[in-house]
Write an enzyme that holds these catalytic residues in place. Structure first.
Site, PDB file in Angstrom:
ATOM      1  N   PRO A 293     -22.933 -26.875 -54.380  1.00  0.00           N
ATOM      2  CA  PRO A 293     -24.165 -27.297 -53.907  1.00  0.00           C
ATOM      3  C   PRO A 293     -24.523 -27.651 -53.023  1.00  0.00           C
ATOM      4  CG  PRO A 293     -22.371 -29.493 -54.076  1.00  0.00           C
ATOM      5  CD  PRO A 293     -21.668 -28.075 -54.955  1.00  0.00           C
ATOM      6  N   TYR A 385     -33.683 -22.220 -47.943  1.00  0.00           N
ATOM      7  CA  TYR A 385     -33.043 -23.447 -47.772  1.00  0.00           C
ATOM      8  C   TYR A 385     -35.085 -23.947 -48.486  1.00  0.00           C
ATOM      9  CZ  TYR A 385     -31.551 -28.250 -48.210  1.00  0.00           C
ATOM     10  OH  TYR A 385     -30.150 -29.714 -47.977  1.00  0.00           O
TER      11      TYR A 385
END
Length: 390
Positions: A293, A385
């Site tokens: 994660p 990201y």
């Protein structure tokens, strides 16, 4: 029963696929072993890439996300007692992320499917797949005491890592790639207002920590722990003490505390199967791949998968063109492996490894110093990201 696309799993992947197909005039039936209440309230990921936000908006299911989601234009890397902001918006030409819980996305998609008269069957049992190599594969299941054969043109396996779909594929068809990490995350959901405007990724000598949020009233926080950590050994007071130690800096920034609403330990792994299809079965989301994660990629990869799959299915049903469907796995895996690498890189840079004799630590500090001081390195992190374009 008869439908065009049988979808196993009512998570974000299965529900979004059903919605996208509906917009193309393609019928589907979604099967889910859990109750509607359960899937609408299980807390999972909460960071949406720019492409995911745009897709949900363009698909007509982003209105509440736009109202209630929290746009973030940067993240902060903390190490050595100081914070360093990565300005994602400036580094990527205006792209950003939105914090909006996975369970909220699921609620929005279920509402849209119900409003459109979509077939969602919750609390089904005994799901099995048959005739995958034929043009009319079947899903057999039990619902409300009746055993049903659902005849389909295509089956989408969106039932997660532990689901039946991937397990049904014959031995020798798939190749699995896996990396299990020597640590886990202890996560808490706390009734505390966020004490920082953006996500904080902290590298500390005692281990990694992450500050996140789910709403203006709810904070989400994580601590690196051992993979076999006993949750009972972590009372709330110990968790908060450790979070203060790992997250706080030399500039008097303080972490806001609040009642812990839930807590749990999440193992860390990378996992990919190739190919993501067999016969008339197509795997999407966690059924085909898992990422740690740290890179915030899990749900976003699922959205990317079904975006590709919906386009390919629309081409097949409308024109008979099957080349996009044949290339589904190859197309998706390019993005999957990019996300796997980014997630592995973030994980390796920010976590303390139990067998480190000091060499790994010095490499990590050098990497962190470079990322926050080099515009090129900062831009690479930011670009990955916020997510590559769908």
């Amino acid at each position: 029963m008869r439908t065009q696309v049988g979808i196993v799993g009512a998570g974000p992947a299965g529900l979004l696929l059903s919605h996208l197909l509906h917009r193309e005039g393609i019928e589907s039936v979604v099967l889910e072993s859990r109750s509607r209440e359960y899937v609408e309230h299980r807390v999972r990921a909460g960071v949406l890439e720019q492409g995911t936000v745009d897709l949900l908006t363009n698909a007509g299911v982003g209105a509440r996300m736009r109202r209630e989601g929290l746009p973030h234009h940067g993240i902060e890397l903390r190490f050595g007692g100081a914070g360093h902001r990565i300005d994602m918006k400036a580094l990527t030409g205006g792209r950003s992320i939105t914090v909006y819980g996975q369970q909220e996305v699921v609620k929005d998609l279920i509402q849209a499917r119900v409003a459109a008269g979509g077939q969602l069957l919750f609390e089904v049992a005994g799901v099995s797949l048959h005739d995958l190599d034929s043009n009319l594969p079947r899903i057999r299941f039990t619902h409300r005491g009746d055993t049903i054969d659902l005849q389909c043109d295509v089956i989408a396996g969106c039932d997660g890592f532990h689901g039946i779909c991937r397990q049904t594929i014959p031995d020798g068809v798939l190749r699995a790639f896996e990396r299990v990490y020597p640590f886990a995350w202890l996560g808490i959901l706390a009734a505390a207002p966020p004490s920082h405007a953006e996500l904080i990724y902290a590298y500390h000598e005692r281990g990694f920590a992450l500050f996140s949020m789910r709403s203006p009233e709810i904070t989400r926080l994580y601590l690196q722990v051992a993979p076999d950590e006993d949750l009972a050994a972590w009372p709330d007071a110990r968790i908060w003490e450790e979070l203060h130690t790992r997250l706080e800096t030399h500039d008097d920034w303080k972490l806001e505390e609040g009642p812990v609403l839930e807590k749990g330990v999440t193992p860390m792994r990378s996992f990919v199967v190739e190919p993501m299809q067999h016969g008339r079965l197509f795997l999407a989301g966690d059924a085909a791949h898992i990422v740690p994660p740290t890179g915030a990629k899990g749900m976003n990869l699922a959205v990317a998968d079904v975006s590709v799959l919906a386009t390919a299915l629309a081409a097949m049903f409308k024109t008979g063109r099957e080349d996009l469907l044949a290339a589904y796995s190859t197309t998706c895996l390019k993005r999957v492996w990019r996300a796997e690498h980014f997630s592995w890189w973030m994980t390796s840079m920010l976590h303390r490894f139990p067998d480190d004799d000091g060499f790994q630590h010095r490499l990590q500090r050098s990497q962190l110093d470079y990322v926050v001081s080099s515009p090129a390195a900062s831009a690479s992190l930011a670009e990955n990201y916020v997510g590559l374009p769908l």
